[in-house]
Scaffold this active site. Sequence first.
Site, PDB file in Angstrom:
ATOM      1  N   LYS A   1     -24.255 -15.697   0.944  1.00  0.00           N
ATOM      2  CA  LYS A   1     -24.446 -14.410   0.255  1.00  0.00           C
ATOM      3  C   LYS A   1     -24.595 -14.647  -1.249  1.00  0.00           C
ATOM      4  O   LYS A   1     -23.737 -15.252  -1.874  1.00  0.00           O
ATOM      5  CB  LYS A   1     -23.244 -13.502   0.542  1.00  0.00           C
ATOM      6  CG  LYS A   1     -23.203 -12.210  -0.295  1.00  0.00           C
ATOM      7  CD  LYS A   1     -22.008 -11.322   0.092  1.00  0.00           C
ATOM      8  CE  LYS A   1     -21.885 -10.119  -0.838  1.00  0.00           C
ATOM      9  NZ  LYS A   1     -20.710  -9.270  -0.517  1.00  0.00           N
TER      10      LYS A   1
ATOM     11  N   LYS B   1     -17.621   0.936  -7.095  1.00  0.00           N
ATOM     12  CA  LYS B   1     -16.258   0.426  -7.003  1.00  0.00           C
ATOM     13  C   LYS B   1     -15.400   0.986  -8.138  1.00  0.00           C
ATOM     14  O   LYS B   1     -15.941   1.327  -9.195  1.00  0.00           O
ATOM     15  CB  LYS B   1     -16.268  -1.108  -7.151  1.00  0.00           C
ATOM     16  CG  LYS B   1     -16.822  -1.866  -5.961  1.00  0.00           C
ATOM     17  CD  LYS B   1     -16.762  -3.361  -6.200  1.00  0.00           C
ATOM     18  CE  LYS B   1     -17.309  -4.147  -5.028  1.00  0.00           C
ATOM     19  NZ  LYS B   1     -16.489  -4.051  -3.806  1.00  0.00           N
TER      20      LYS B   1
ATOM     21  N   ASP C   1     -21.707  -0.150  -0.798  1.00  0.00           N
ATOM     22  CA  ASP C   1     -20.885  -1.291  -1.179  1.00  0.00           C
ATOM     23  C   ASP C   1     -20.802  -2.323  -0.054  1.00  0.00           C
ATOM     24  O   ASP C   1     -20.323  -3.434  -0.254  1.00  0.00           O
ATOM     25  CB  ASP C   1     -19.484  -0.805  -1.580  1.00  0.00           C
ATOM     26  CG  ASP C   1     -18.712  -1.837  -2.387  1.00  0.00           C
ATOM     27  OD1 ASP C   1     -19.327  -2.844  -2.801  1.00  0.00           O
ATOM     28  OD2 ASP C   1     -17.502  -1.627  -2.606  1.00  0.00           O
TER      29      ASP C   1
ATOM     30  N   ARG D   1     -23.691  -7.632   4.022  1.00  0.00           N
ATOM     31  CA  ARG D   1     -24.181  -7.725   5.399  1.00  0.00           C
ATOM     32  C   ARG D   1     -25.643  -7.342   5.482  1.00  0.00           C
ATOM     33  O   ARG D   1     -26.364  -7.823   6.361  1.00  0.00           O
ATOM     34  CB  ARG D   1     -23.297  -6.873   6.322  1.00  0.00           C
ATOM     35  CG  ARG D   1     -23.286  -5.405   6.001  1.00  0.00           C
ATOM     36  CD  ARG D   1     -22.098  -4.673   6.608  1.00  0.00           C
ATOM     37  NE  ARG D   1     -20.838  -5.014   5.946  1.00  0.00           N
ATOM     38  CZ  ARG D   1     -19.647  -4.522   6.293  1.00  0.00           C
ATOM     39  NH1 ARG D   1     -19.548  -3.678   7.305  1.00  0.00           N
ATOM     40  NH2 ARG D   1     -18.566  -4.895   5.651  1.00  0.00           N
TER      41      ARG D   1
HETATM   42  N1  BES Z   1     -18.127  -8.072  -2.296  1.00  0.00           N
HETATM   43  C1  BES Z   1     -17.355  -7.144  -1.569  1.00  0.00           C
HETATM   44  C2  BES Z   1     -16.170  -7.777  -0.850  1.00  0.00           C
HETATM   45  C3  BES Z   1     -15.122  -8.440  -1.697  1.00  0.00           C
HETATM   46  C4  BES Z   1     -13.910  -7.805  -1.932  1.00  0.00           C
HETATM   47  C5  BES Z   1     -15.308  -9.712  -2.167  1.00  0.00           C
HETATM   48  C6  BES Z   1     -12.936  -8.451  -2.656  1.00  0.00           C
HETATM   49  C7  BES Z   1     -14.314 -10.354  -2.899  1.00  0.00           C
HETATM   50  C8  BES Z   1     -13.131  -9.718  -3.130  1.00  0.00           C
HETATM   51  C9  BES Z   1     -18.210  -6.446  -0.511  1.00  0.00           C
HETATM   52  O1  BES Z   1     -19.533  -6.297  -0.801  1.00  0.00           O
HETATM   53  C10 BES Z   1     -17.635  -5.086  -0.324  1.00  0.00           C
HETATM   54  O2  BES Z   1     -17.615  -4.358  -1.268  1.00  0.00           O
HETATM   55  N2  BES Z   1     -17.179  -4.786   0.879  1.00  0.00           N
HETATM   56  C11 BES Z   1     -16.600  -3.530   1.165  1.00  0.00           C
HETATM   57  C12 BES Z   1     -16.998  -3.153   2.564  1.00  0.00           C
HETATM   58  C13 BES Z   1     -16.623  -1.747   2.935  1.00  0.00           C
HETATM   59  C14 BES Z   1     -17.455  -0.755   2.145  1.00  0.00           C
HETATM   60  C15 BES Z   1     -16.825  -1.560   4.400  1.00  0.00           C
HETATM   61  C16 BES Z   1     -15.096  -3.638   1.058  1.00  0.00           C
HETATM   62  O3  BES Z   1     -14.541  -4.675   1.443  1.00  0.00           O
HETATM   63  O4  BES Z   1     -14.472  -2.712   0.540  1.00  0.00           O
HETATM   64 ZN    ZN Z   2     -20.338  -7.718  -2.128  1.00  0.00          ZN
HETATM   65 ZN    ZN Z   3     -19.930  -4.543  -1.949  1.00  0.00          ZN
END
Ligand code: BES
Ligand code: ZN
Ligand code: ZN
Length: 528
Positions: free
Chosen positions: A267, A279, A349, A353
């Site tokens: 990624k 965020k 966010d 994926r």
């Molecule tokens: N890049 C983030 C995940 C992440 C969180 C990486 C903390 C490193 C540290 C990812 O793109 C994300 O934001 N995922 C969301 C998914 C959710 C919206 C289902 C998450 O984990 O909140």
């Molecule tokens: Zn991310």
């Molecule tokens: Zn994200």
Amino acid sequence: MQVAVKRDKPEQVAADVLAVFLRQEKSLTPKSVVAQLDARLDGRIRDYLDSGDFSGALNSTALVRTGGAIQAPRLLLVGLGKPEAFTIDALRQASATAATAVRRLGVSSVALVPPAGDVEPAEVGQALTEGALLGLYTLKKYKTTSENGDKDNLRELSILASGSTMQRALESGVQRGQILAEAVNMARDLSNSPGNEVNPSYLAKQAQEIAAKTTLHCHVLDVDGIREHQMGCLLGVAQGSEQPPAFIILEHAPKGSQEKPIVLIGKGITFDSGGISIKPAANMEDMKMDMSGGAAVLGTMQALAQLGYPRRVVGLVPSSENLPNGNAVKPGDILRAMSGKTVEVINTDAEGRLILADALAYAVQELKPACMIDLATLTGAVVVALGSQATGMMGTDKAMMDRLRAAGDYSAERVWELPLFEEYSKQIKSDFADIKNVSSGREAGSIIGGAFLKEFVGDTPWVHLDIAGTAWTRDNKPYIPKGATGVGIRLLVKALEDIVEDTPQSAAEKEKPKAAARPKAKATARAS
Ligand code: BES
Ligand code: ZN
Ligand code: ZN
């Protein structure tokens, strides 16, 4: 820094510090190097042990002035911990502890005496080198003044060999350690560097530079190429940013390797603001590291090329920013992936994926892989589940997962499996498109991410590694300074080497001397 192997005797080596490793034991092993040094120092090492000033606990240290009893003016005692708890990782840690302690002294050279024991000298050389070079990592590029006076004068690190056979074995390990540590530190640089420098074009340029200095071939799809391949999910994520996306292809094709490639996918979100599903501000700056999977793939490819890995491997890094401009993808938008599947974006966010979906589809359709492994900082949920101690692992191939688990134990980049039961896949069915990018609740967040990716792998054996908890650390560990860890490279190289050892395809692969150059996973390699 170059690590050298020298044949000097410990008492005669001209270094600012001589470092020796001691196990947490009551007495010194008779006739050992340390016992001999102790005799020259009139029992001063023994005094440290008897008084309790130095216990030998893992990563404990004591500095002894030698007063002319040996050539080096200082002797550094470094603890290896209890003999029964000894693993190869204790040696990595202790080496990092030694190197960083010497750096703090402000001196320029250190010689390490490898500990006695039944660990292969090549493994010892590799562990000492990895530990020291990874432990000494810093990113100074963005500082114009040095804090607490710049005492970093360390320029020479040597490991002492007691004979020519040992020297050759140590040297082969040192070379491997050097290749791996440089790859990991390069990945750390990429993840620690800010998003205004490391954007998708920068990652692409970095991949091209890696190819230029190795035997790798690099091809980068720009936004037109991405459009031609109908990677609608990558385009959807990228459309909210001024920076164009990039799709990086880095290939290792050793002569005569005609088989289906192993594909590694990372990624490469160079900054994740969340997009329209933005965020919270707290710690959002850390999201510059959301390309750590991509960095790990670049580092792994570089290391495999430099190690002369015998099989064909292709690294893919879909790269984009995730930002919310007026053109950004919105909740409810429907994107069409390269595979043809339609995806309803519920939460912008959950962008990782989306870009991985196109990379997996590209791999399956264009490369017909033997297997694929993706690495991604995919979910906050894996941080909740496993913290920073293990990478979350999901996949469709048990044998591959077993291999990764063993390689994780050996490299101390541990992985832990989460299930991908069929039932989870039902939770991402969409009312309007084929699938949606998140489920309705917050349960099993990491698994839902895995279940989404599974929609794009077809029959290809596949493993997903969620490194969101392991790619970044807030506190200093012996060979992992705070910030980006560079996780995944030592893990993947070990797992991929084990594939060759277990399933040799050519006479040349069968002939490879196993023991020294390619140690098998040995989680608890013991010292005697
Ligand atoms: N890049 C983030 C995940 C992440 C969180 C990486 C903390 C490193 C540290 C990812 O793109 C994300 O934001 N995922 C969301 C998914 C959710 C919206 C289902 C998450 O984990 O909140
Ligand atoms: Zn991310
Ligand atoms: Zn994200």
